[in-house]
Write a protein that holds these residues in place. Structure first.
Motif, PDB file in Angstrom:
ATOM      1  N   LEU A 201      38.764  45.751  46.624  1.00 33.53           N
ATOM      2  CA  LEU A 201      38.614  47.087  47.182  1.00 33.53           C
ATOM      3  C   LEU A 201      37.325  47.720  46.685  1.00 33.53           C
ATOM      4  O   LEU A 201      36.774  47.328  45.651  1.00 33.53           O
ATOM      5  N   VAL A 202      36.859  48.737  47.397  1.00 28.36           N
ATOM      6  CA  VAL A 202      35.649  49.432  46.960  1.00 28.36           C
ATOM      7  C   VAL A 202      35.947  50.423  45.845  1.00 28.36           C
ATOM      8  O   VAL A 202      35.028  50.892  45.173  1.00 28.36           O
ATOM      9  N   GLN A 203      37.196  50.770  45.645  1.00 29.33           N
ATOM     10  CA  GLN A 203      37.564  51.684  44.576  1.00 29.33           C
ATOM     11  C   GLN A 203      38.367  50.937  43.518  1.00 29.33           C
ATOM     12  O   GLN A 203      38.918  49.865  43.756  1.00 29.33           O
ATOM     13  N   GLY A 204      38.423  51.537  42.337  1.00 29.01           N
ATOM     14  CA  GLY A 204      39.134  50.918  41.243  1.00 29.01           C
ATOM     15  C   GLY A 204      40.638  51.030  41.384  1.00 29.01           C
ATOM     16  O   GLY A 204      41.158  51.865  42.140  1.00 29.01           O
ATOM     17  N   VAL A 205      41.343  50.170  40.645  1.00 24.67           N
ATOM     18  CA  VAL A 205      42.801  50.226  40.606  1.00 24.67           C
ATOM     19  C   VAL A 205      43.229  50.419  39.165  1.00 24.67           C
ATOM     20  O   VAL A 205      42.572  49.958  38.222  1.00 24.67           O
ATOM     21  N   ASP A 206      44.337  51.107  39.013  1.00 24.07           N
ATOM     22  CA  ASP A 206      44.850  51.441  37.688  1.00 24.07           C
ATOM     23  C   ASP A 206      46.369  51.507  37.789  1.00 24.07           C
ATOM     24  O   ASP A 206      46.947  51.390  38.871  1.00 24.07           O
ATOM     25  N   ARG A 207      47.001  51.686  36.624  1.00 24.29           N
ATOM     26  CA  ARG A 207      48.462  51.826  36.587  1.00 24.29           C
ATOM     27  C   ARG A 207      49.166  50.608  37.182  1.00 24.29           C
ATOM     28  O   ARG A 207      50.214  50.723  37.804  1.00 24.29           O
ATOM     29  N   LEU A 208      48.551  49.436  36.977  1.00 19.58           N
ATOM     30  CA  LEU A 208      49.180  48.173  37.327  1.00 19.58           C
ATOM     31  C   LEU A 208      49.613  47.460  36.051  1.00 19.58           C
ATOM     32  O   LEU A 208      48.987  47.619  34.991  1.00 19.58           O
ATOM     33  N   VAL A 209      50.652  46.653  36.163  1.00 16.82           N
ATOM     34  CA  VAL A 209      51.141  45.876  35.028  1.00 16.82           C
ATOM     35  C   VAL A 209      51.254  44.427  35.464  1.00 16.82           C
ATOM     36  O   VAL A 209      51.789  44.137  36.540  1.00 16.82           O
ATOM     37  N   LEU A 210      50.727  43.521  34.628  1.00 19.80           N
ATOM     38  CA  LEU A 210      50.866  42.087  34.888  1.00 19.80           C
ATOM     39  C   LEU A 210      51.967  41.545  33.984  1.00 19.80           C
ATOM     40  O   LEU A 210      51.907  41.697  32.756  1.00 19.80           O
ATOM     41  N   ARG A 211      52.944  40.909  34.609  1.00 15.54           N
ATOM     42  CA  ARG A 211      54.100  40.399  33.863  1.00 15.54           C
ATOM     43  C   ARG A 211      54.134  38.876  33.962  1.00 15.54           C
ATOM     44  O   ARG A 211      54.042  38.315  35.060  1.00 15.54           O
ATOM     45  N   LEU A 212      54.269  38.223  32.776  1.00 16.89           N
ATOM     46  CA  LEU A 212      54.476  36.777  32.719  1.00 16.89           C
ATOM     47  C   LEU A 212      55.890  36.499  32.249  1.00 16.89           C
ATOM     48  O   LEU A 212      56.375  37.123  31.291  1.00 16.89           O
ATOM     49  N   THR A 213      56.549  35.563  32.893  1.00 15.61           N
ATOM     50  CA  THR A 213      57.886  35.130  32.487  1.00 15.61           C
ATOM     51  C   THR A 213      57.904  33.610  32.451  1.00 15.61           C
ATOM     52  O   THR A 213      57.259  32.945  33.266  1.00 15.61           O
ATOM     53  N   SER A 214      58.654  33.058  31.500  1.00 18.46           N
ATOM     54  CA  SER A 214      58.749  31.611  31.325  1.00 18.46           C
ATOM     55  C   SER A 214      60.188  31.169  31.482  1.00 18.46           C
ATOM     56  O   SER A 214      61.122  31.873  31.069  1.00 18.46           O
ATOM     57  N   ASP A 215      60.359  29.969  32.050  1.00 21.40           N
ATOM     58  CA  ASP A 215      61.715  29.435  32.189  1.00 21.40           C
ATOM     59  C   ASP A 215      62.132  28.619  30.970  1.00 21.40           C
ATOM     60  O   ASP A 215      63.222  28.049  30.950  1.00 21.40           O
TER      61      ASP A 215
ATOM     62  N   ARG B 135      43.602  47.245  34.674  1.00 19.67           N
ATOM     63  CA  ARG B 135      42.719  48.278  35.211  1.00 19.67           C
ATOM     64  C   ARG B 135      41.409  47.608  35.589  1.00 19.67           C
ATOM     65  O   ARG B 135      40.733  47.027  34.735  1.00 19.67           O
ATOM     66  N   ILE B 136      41.057  47.671  36.880  1.00 18.15           N
ATOM     67  CA  ILE B 136      39.900  46.922  37.375  1.00 18.15           C
ATOM     68  C   ILE B 136      39.043  47.831  38.242  1.00 18.15           C
ATOM     69  O   ILE B 136      39.557  48.546  39.117  1.00 18.15           O
ATOM     70  N   ALA B 137      37.756  47.789  38.039  1.00 18.67           N
ATOM     71  CA  ALA B 137      36.826  48.541  38.889  1.00 18.67           C
ATOM     72  C   ALA B 137      36.744  47.887  40.268  1.00 18.67           C
ATOM     73  O   ALA B 137      37.090  46.713  40.448  1.00 18.67           O
ATOM     74  N   GLY B 138      36.275  48.652  41.232  1.00 16.73           N
ATOM     75  CA  GLY B 138      36.152  48.132  42.588  1.00 16.73           C
ATOM     76  C   GLY B 138      35.206  46.955  42.661  1.00 16.73           C
ATOM     77  O   GLY B 138      34.122  46.976  42.071  1.00 16.73           O
ATOM     78  N   GLY B 139      35.616  45.905  43.375  1.00 14.85           N
ATOM     79  CA  GLY B 139      34.782  44.732  43.544  1.00 14.85           C
ATOM     80  C   GLY B 139      34.683  43.843  42.322  1.00 14.85           C
ATOM     81  O   GLY B 139      33.790  43.000  42.245  1.00 14.85           O
ATOM     82  N   HIS B 140      35.579  43.987  41.361  1.00 15.03           N
ATOM     83  CA  HIS B 140      35.536  43.198  40.135  1.00 15.03           C
ATOM     84  C   HIS B 140      36.852  42.441  39.925  1.00 15.03           C
ATOM     85  O   HIS B 140      37.833  42.654  40.641  1.00 15.03           O
ATOM     86  N   SER B 141      36.809  41.578  38.909  1.00 20.58           N
ATOM     87  CA  SER B 141      38.004  40.842  38.490  1.00 20.58           C
ATOM     88  C   SER B 141      38.231  41.077  37.009  1.00 20.58           C
ATOM     89  O   SER B 141      37.292  41.411  36.265  1.00 20.58           O
ATOM     90  N   GLN B 142      39.460  40.891  36.556  1.00 17.10           N
ATOM     91  CA  GLN B 142      39.783  41.067  35.143  1.00 17.10           C
ATOM     92  C   GLN B 142      40.636  39.901  34.687  1.00 17.10           C
ATOM     93  O   GLN B 142      41.597  39.516  35.365  1.00 17.10           O
ATOM     94  N   SER B 143      40.277  39.330  33.528  1.00 17.64           N
ATOM     95  CA  SER B 143      41.058  38.258  32.934  1.00 17.64           C
ATOM     96  C   SER B 143      41.986  38.866  31.890  1.00 17.64           C
ATOM     97  O   SER B 143      41.522  39.410  30.874  1.00 17.64           O
ATOM     98  N   VAL B 144      43.260  38.797  32.147  1.00 20.54           N
ATOM     99  CA  VAL B 144      44.261  39.361  31.244  1.00 20.54           C
ATOM    100  C   VAL B 144      44.781  38.228  30.367  1.00 20.54           C
ATOM    101  O   VAL B 144      45.275  37.210  30.883  1.00 20.54           O
ATOM    102  N   LYS B 145      44.661  38.366  29.032  1.00 20.34           N
ATOM    103  CA  LYS B 145      44.979  37.275  28.114  1.00 20.34           C
ATOM    104  C   LYS B 145      46.296  37.529  27.390  1.00 20.34           C
ATOM    105  O   LYS B 145      46.511  38.593  26.811  1.00 20.34           O
ATOM    106  N   PHE B 146      47.151  36.511  27.416  1.00 21.06           N
ATOM    107  CA  PHE B 146      48.461  36.573  26.774  1.00 21.06           C
ATOM    108  C   PHE B 146      48.484  35.569  25.623  1.00 21.06           C
ATOM    109  O   PHE B 146      48.160  34.381  25.809  1.00 21.06           O
ATOM    110  N   ASP B 147      48.856  36.026  24.422  1.00 20.96           N
ATOM    111  CA  ASP B 147      49.053  35.125  23.279  1.00 20.96           C
ATOM    112  C   ASP B 147      50.377  34.408  23.433  1.00 20.96           C
ATOM    113  O   ASP B 147      51.396  35.016  23.792  1.00 20.96           O
ATOM    114  N   THR B 148      50.372  33.113  23.155  1.00 25.17           N
ATOM    115  CA  THR B 148      51.591  32.313  23.298  1.00 25.17           C
ATOM    116  C   THR B 148      51.864  31.552  22.013  1.00 25.17           C
ATOM    117  O   THR B 148      50.959  31.262  21.222  1.00 25.17           O
ATOM    118  N   ALA B 149      53.112  31.216  21.851  1.00 22.17           N
ATOM    119  CA  ALA B 149      53.530  30.404  20.708  1.00 22.17           C
ATOM    120  C   ALA B 149      54.688  29.528  21.154  1.00 22.17           C
ATOM    121  O   ALA B 149      55.500  29.929  21.990  1.00 22.17           O
TER     122      ALA B 149
END
Length: 764
Positions: free
Chosen positions: A616-630, A648-662
């Motif tokens: 999108l040309v505008q930014g997005v906010d108030r989103l949540v990325l959820r990971l679940t494992s079986d 939270r991502i600016a318009g025309g961009h991508s964001q890498s969301v990092k999850f710590d795992t064990a």
């Protein structure tokens, strides 16, 4: 015998051949005729030829002009028209005569006179006189002939004021009937009111500026949000000679109340700037800005001193909402929103403050549910019509339009006979003239019903008049210009007139609503589609940093989906709703998860990145990325098999969301990634990928440690050897000196651009 006379093997002579063919044709003709006369099995019998009109229907008479429509004492009446011989014979000694009278008493007699189509001796008056007759030596069958009659008004025999029947007849002879007889007649009306009456009817004439929706929900991504039109047909209506141009041009000189759909104003204002038009799978720049600006300028000048009634935005179908939509959640809130933005739209564009206190159901047909829906949107006046709001008592006159119907609501009941006079095809001169004269006759007859009882009458013409209908309406109002028996009154004042206590104020039952109108209503599915679209819009809005860029165009499109103009166009209505939904889905899909390949983890802990893309040309906010494992052995952020991180991502961009795992053991886990809004609503499609845990064993670690030790020992040996060599070179005087710490290191080259394998290895 002739053939026997011929020699065998020779051709007959030409004379004999001609003789045989002629004989065969003569003998075979009767047989062939008989075969053709017998119908084939199963064949339909031949249709009988249509019978030609006879008697006083033999000649069709059209009255194209009648001037002046309301004559004065010193005027000369001119009637012109066309004769068409519909019969089978030529008419000889044809004469065209004008017949005036008798004076008609009441509106009912006007209606009865307009229904008669044949000449009635003793009922139809005598001719004005031979001096004012037009003669034709003959009228050939199927041929049309124009005529013009001119008669001084003082020769018409008009006495007391009132409505007089006017007729034009044609008489003549035919071969079958060689005597003079009336072969055609057409009737009209001549209002006669040489001086203004003491009692005049207050007349309110609505002048509607309403159009079908043309603007889509789509806008361009530029700062101005260039609108996209579904077509450029609105420009044709605004151009000189077009329907809407005629409405403004004609209405500018008439005493009317303007009834405006704010969506029309918004659409024309959008067209006045930069806009685009759909063309197949693409769009092209619109080119009718000048036409739109000219129309808006003309309208703004016209209404600056007039009364303007603003309907709810996009003219929503109140009956459809009441009968099929009000039980679908959200429908009434859309109507209320359409009413709320109406005044702002009109004030912004026309710079006048409109009245938003009126609701106008289709054809003025009402029942209690329609009234309830109208009042729920803030209207205190409902424009009804007398063929729906029927009188329950026998009144000898037409009552005043305003009727209190309870709860502080007023029904403004338009006169059905006057309102429907302009419904037909007014492009034919004869039809237009007939409508004008009947309108004038009905208003005069209405005034004469109760001359001591001044009443207020409202006329609600077609909702979207054609150019020809608008011209006819204008001619009718121009006939009242002298205010001889009427005087203009705006709709706001008409709603406040003291009501007639004898007039009915009972709202019709739901069962009385016309079946034909009910069949044209929007289906319940339409409102369910609108609810689904609105739900998607609500979720989308919550994540946007500039929600107004989406909420406004889509909110207007939702209102257009409920427009009254969709009646009778169910397919087009469905296509419009589908287009709004599909475009919204295309926008929401611009914020999505990037597909991820399988991940291999080396060790008990690692970081897994998941990429979210925003096109999108505008930014997005108030989103949540959820990971679940079986697999419960794979934990995220030490919280278990499920983890969430904000996005939270600016318009025309991508964001890498990092999850710590064990993990506590080797194996595979199926991981699901999905976006949610802050309130927990799912957003977009989920994505799954596999995580493979491959732990490093102690034996492997021992081998690695041994390898590292050997590398260190080899490095020490190389260093010692080089140092001894440098010392020897220095002693011999052949060295270049020791290497300086500032010397550049070798270039390792770019990283390989080859694609990675099916697995994605992430090490901590």
């Amino acid at each position: 015998m002739a053939e026997a006379a011929d020699f065998q093997g020779t051709r007959p002579s030409p004379a004999r051949r001609w003789l045989r063919r002629t004989a065969s044709a003569v003998l075979g003709a009767p047989l062939l005729a008989g075969l053709l006369a017998v119908p084939a099995a199963g064949a339909a019998p031949a249709a009988e030829p249509a019978k030609a009109p006879t008697g006083s229907r033999t000649v069709a008479v059209s009255l194209n002009t009648l001037s002046p429509s309301v004559p004065a004492e010193d005027d000369t009446l001119t009637v012109s028209g066309t004769l068409t011989n519909k019969g089978k014979e030529t008419i000889s000694s044809a004469e065209v005569d004008l017949r005036v009278g008798p004076r008609l008493s009441g509106r009912g007699e006007v209606d009865d006179a307009s229904k008669r189509s044949t000449y009635v001796p003793g009922v139809d008056p005598a001719t004005v006189g031979d001096k004012y007759t037009v003669k034709f030596p003959k009228l050939a069958k199927g041929i049309s002939q124009d005529f013009t009659l001119t008669v001084p008004v003082d020769k018409l025999g008009l006495d007391d004021p009132g409505v007089y029947q006017l007729g034009v007849s044609v008489s003549g002879r035919t071969t079958t009937a060689p005597y003079e007889q009336v072969l055609g007649i057409e009737r009209s009306f001549l209002p006669w009111q040489p001086e203004a009456s003491d009692s005049r009817t207050k007349l309110t004439f609505l002048w509607p500026l309403i159009a079908s929706p043309h603007v889509t929900a789509e806008t361009r991504s530029d700062e101005q949000q260039t609108p996209v039109f579904a077509d450029d047909e609105l420009a044709e209506e605004l151009a000189p000679g077009g329907r809407l141009e005629q409405m403004v041009s004609l209405g500018s000189r008439l005493p009317v109340t303007w009834v405006v759909d704010p969506d029309l104003l918004a659409s024309v204002a959008a067209m006045a700037g930069k806009y685009e038009v759909e063309s197949g799978d693409t769009t092209v720049p619109g080119k009718n800005q000048a036409v739109a600006r000219q129309w808006l300028t003309a309208l703004e000048k016209v209404v600056e001193d007039g009364k303007v009634i603003a309907l709810p935005f996009a003219d929503p179908d109140l009956a459809s909402i009441a009968h099929r939509g009000k039980n679908v959640s959200g429908t009434l809130s859309h109507l209320q929103n359409a009413s709320a933005v109406a005044a702002t739209t009109v004030e912004t564009i026309l710079h006048v403050k409109p009245s938003t206190d009126f609701a106008w159901p289709v054809n003025g047909a009402v029942d209690s549910s329609i009234v309830d829906v109208a009042t729920s949107a803030g209207a205190h006046n409902v424009i009804a019509r007398s063929d729906s709001f029927r009188e329950t008592t026998e009144l000898p006159y037409t009552p005043t339009a305003a009727r209190p119907i309870g709860g502080g609501t007023t029904a403004v009941v338009a006169d059905a006979r006057l309102s429907t006079l302009f419904d037909g095809d007014m492009s034919r001169a004869g039809s237009s003239t007939r409508a004008v004269q009947k309108f004038l006759a009905q208003t005069l007859a209405l005034t004469e019903q109760a001359p001591d009882n001044e009443r207020s009458i409202v006329v609600a013409p077609p909702r979207m008049p054609t150019a020809a209908q608008a011209q006819t309406m204008a001619r009718a109002l121009e006939g009242l210009a002298g205010n001889r028996w009427t005087q203009p009154l705006d709709l706001v004042a008409a709603a406040e007139v003291k009501p007639d206590p004898r007039a009915t104020s009972k709202v019709p039952r739901a069962s009385a609503y016309p079946k034909k109108l009910r069949a044209q209503e929007l289906p319940t599915q339409a409102f369910q589609d609108i609810r689904t679209t609105q739900g998607s819009l609500d979720s989308f809005e919550t994540i946007l940093t500039q929600p107004e860029r989406v909420v406004t165009p889509f909110g207007n499109a939702v209102n257009r989906s409920m427009s009254t103009s969709w009646r009778g166009r169910s397919l087009e209505a469905q296509q419009y709703r589908d287009a709004v939904r599909d475009y919204l889905q295309s926008l929401t899909s611009e914020v999505q998860l990037i597909e991820k390949s399988d991940v291999t983890l080396s060790g008990r802990s690692a970081t897994i990145p998941v990429t979210v893309q925003n096109k999108l040309v505008q930014g997005v906010d108030r989103l949540v990325l959820r990971l679940t494992s079986d697999n419960i052995r794979l934990k995220f952020n030490d919280d278990g098999s499920m983890a969430e991180l904000p996005v939270r991502i600016a318009g025309g961009h991508s964001q890498s969301v990092k999850f710590d795992t064990a993990t506590s053991a080797n194996g595979r886990a199926q991981v699901t990634a999905r976006l949610y809004t802050e309130d927990g609503t799912q957003y977009g499609e989920e994505m799954t990928f596999t995580v493979k845990v491959s732990e490093v064993t102690p034996t492997v670690l021992l081998v690695i440690a041994g390898g590292l030790l050997l590398l260190v020992l080899a490095g020490i040996r190389m260093y010692s050897q080089r140092k001894r060599a440098m010392a020897s070179d220095t002693a011999d005087g052949n060295g270049d000196g020791p290497e300086q710490p500032s010397d550049p290191t070798p270039d390792t080259g770019p990283e390989s651009g080859a694609p990675s394998g099916t697995g994605e290895k992430v090490e901590r």
